[in-house]
Design an enzyme around this catalytic site. Structure first.
Site, PDB file in Angstrom:
ATOM      1  CD  GLU A 241     -31.717 -45.194 -53.373  1.00  0.00           C
ATOM      2  OE1 GLU A 241     -32.037 -45.947 -54.315  1.00  0.00           O
ATOM      3  OE2 GLU A 241     -32.385 -45.109 -52.316  1.00  0.00           O
TER       4      GLU A 241
ATOM      5  CG  ASP B 148     -37.492 -43.166 -51.873  1.00  0.00           C
ATOM      6  OD1 ASP B 148     -38.081 -43.697 -52.832  1.00  0.00           O
ATOM      7  OD2 ASP B 148     -36.318 -43.455 -51.558  1.00  0.00           O
TER       8      ASP B 148
HETATM    9  N1  ADE Z   1     -38.089 -49.010 -54.141  1.00  0.00           N
HETATM   10  C1  ADE Z   1     -38.708 -48.330 -53.179  1.00  0.00           C
HETATM   11  N2  ADE Z   1     -37.893 -47.390 -52.686  1.00  0.00           N
HETATM   12  C2  ADE Z   1     -36.728 -47.466 -53.368  1.00  0.00           C
HETATM   13  C3  ADE Z   1     -35.498 -46.765 -53.335  1.00  0.00           C
HETATM   14  N3  ADE Z   1     -35.268 -45.763 -52.475  1.00  0.00           N
HETATM   15  N4  ADE Z   1     -34.522 -47.131 -54.178  1.00  0.00           N
HETATM   16  C4  ADE Z   1     -34.722 -48.137 -55.028  1.00  0.00           C
HETATM   17  N5  ADE Z   1     -35.859 -48.821 -55.111  1.00  0.00           N
HETATM   18  C5  ADE Z   1     -36.860 -48.489 -54.290  1.00  0.00           C
HETATM   19 ZN    ZN Z   2     -37.410 -44.421 -54.858  1.00  0.00          ZN
END
Ligand code: ADE
Ligand code: ZN
Length: 323
Positions: free
Chosen positions: A198, A276
């Protein structure tokens, strides 16, 4: 048929939604009042203004503060019930939903209350045709020893969880830090997934696959920086749970037109679309499909392929034939 209607009528699985990220500002205020918790906001409008994030950590700081209003079994029921109703309204028939127990146990909530509230909402959702499985996420900014503690605490509730995941602050916390607890979870029969790529580098995606042995990658955007990794993801058809609106709000992409979703489909990767933290990022799964489709000019065949991919990528076979 208009694009939103086409997306609406596609049965879908949602595989990347954090239950705590579905806490809408109005409910945050209700629960704060009920539980005598002080919020640093005057009203809902002020909360919405605060939801401008410079990156993942900036968001996580507000996410952990916001969930501080959740205290009792009935709070967790209210949260999950509202979330599952909203998810079902998008014609999602199967939800694999992340939970962050460590974020609650660390502030005095009992595992029993968390599970009682969530389980009651899961049962009610099943009665409405939405099958929900929970995934226990370890917080990667904490130690592996603490993750083992969460796994032990979850033992009486193992039947409520289909798998384990890994979330929270990615940079500086590579997947390999959790190799032993993932091995233990696998031995106990949990399915495995992890957030990787990410904000973190492609190397973290390799580690999630080869050191943790995960079956799915949550996000995985940065995998495209490594051709050998792309070849591996394609060969093994490793599912990627992408979250376009999250990536936009957390500045993983500067603009949705730069989102890797279409490139990944064109490369033959098993990409899926998910929400998400919908209360923070401006939309549930259909909004993610609609906004990504508009930005990337996705046609009906691609949208249908994404919906089909969501069932292929699910840990528990869902029913994608229901309308
Ligand atoms: N916890 C909640 N959303 C998240 C994300 N996008 N990346 C990492 N941890 C998370
Ligand atoms: Zn996440």
């Amino acid at each position: 048929m208009d694009r939103r209607d086409f997306i609406q009528q596609l049965p879908k699985a949602e595989l990347h939604l954090h239950i705590e990220g579905s806490l809408e500002p109005a409910m945050m205020f209700d629960l704060a009042r009920r539980n005598g918790v002080e919020l640093p906001y005057a009203d809902v409008a002020e909360v919405r203004t605060a939801y401008e994030f410079a990156g993942l950590q900036d968001f996580l700081d507000l996410y952990y503060a916001g969930m501080g209003v959740l205290r009792t079994a009935s709070d967790f029921f209210a949260l999950a019930d509202a979330c599952f109703r909203r998810v079902g309204a998008d014609n999602v028939t199967h939800l694999e939903c992340f939970v962050d127990p460590q974020a609650h146990l660390g502030r005095g909530v009992r595992f029993e209350d968390l599970m009682q509230g969530l389980d009651a909402a899961v049962r009610q959702a099943a009665g409405r045709g939405l099958e929900v499985s929970l995934i226990l996420c370890f917080l990667r900014h904490l130690s592996e020893r603490e993750a083992f503690g969460a796994l032990e605490d979850a033992a009486p509730y193992q039947g409520n969880f289909i798998g384990v995941g890994l979330d929270s602050s990615e940079l500086g916390h590579p997947p390999g830090k959790f190799r032993n607890v993932f091995a233990a979870a696998r031995d106990l029969g949990f399915r495995l997934t992890a957030h990787a790529g990410e904000e973190g580098p492609a190397e973290y995606v390799w580690e999630a696959l080869d050191v943790l042995g995960v079956e799915r990658i949550d996000h995985g955007n940065r995998a495209l920086e490594d051709d050998a990794l792309v070849a591996r993801l394609r060969r093994d058809q490793v599912p990627l749970t992408l979250c376009p609106l999250s990536n936009l709000k957390l500045r993983v992409v500067p603009d949705l037109r730069a989102h890797p979703l279409k490139r990944m489909l064109d490369l033959g990767l098993l990409a899926t679309v998910n929400s998400d933290d919908p209360a923070y990022f401006g939309g549930y799964v259909n909004d993610n499909y609609v906004r990504a489709a508009a930005a990337l000019d996705l046609g009906e065949a691609e949208l249908a392929a994404l919906a089909a991919n969501s069932f292929k990528a699910a840990f528990r076979a869902g029913d994608d034939s229901a309308g």
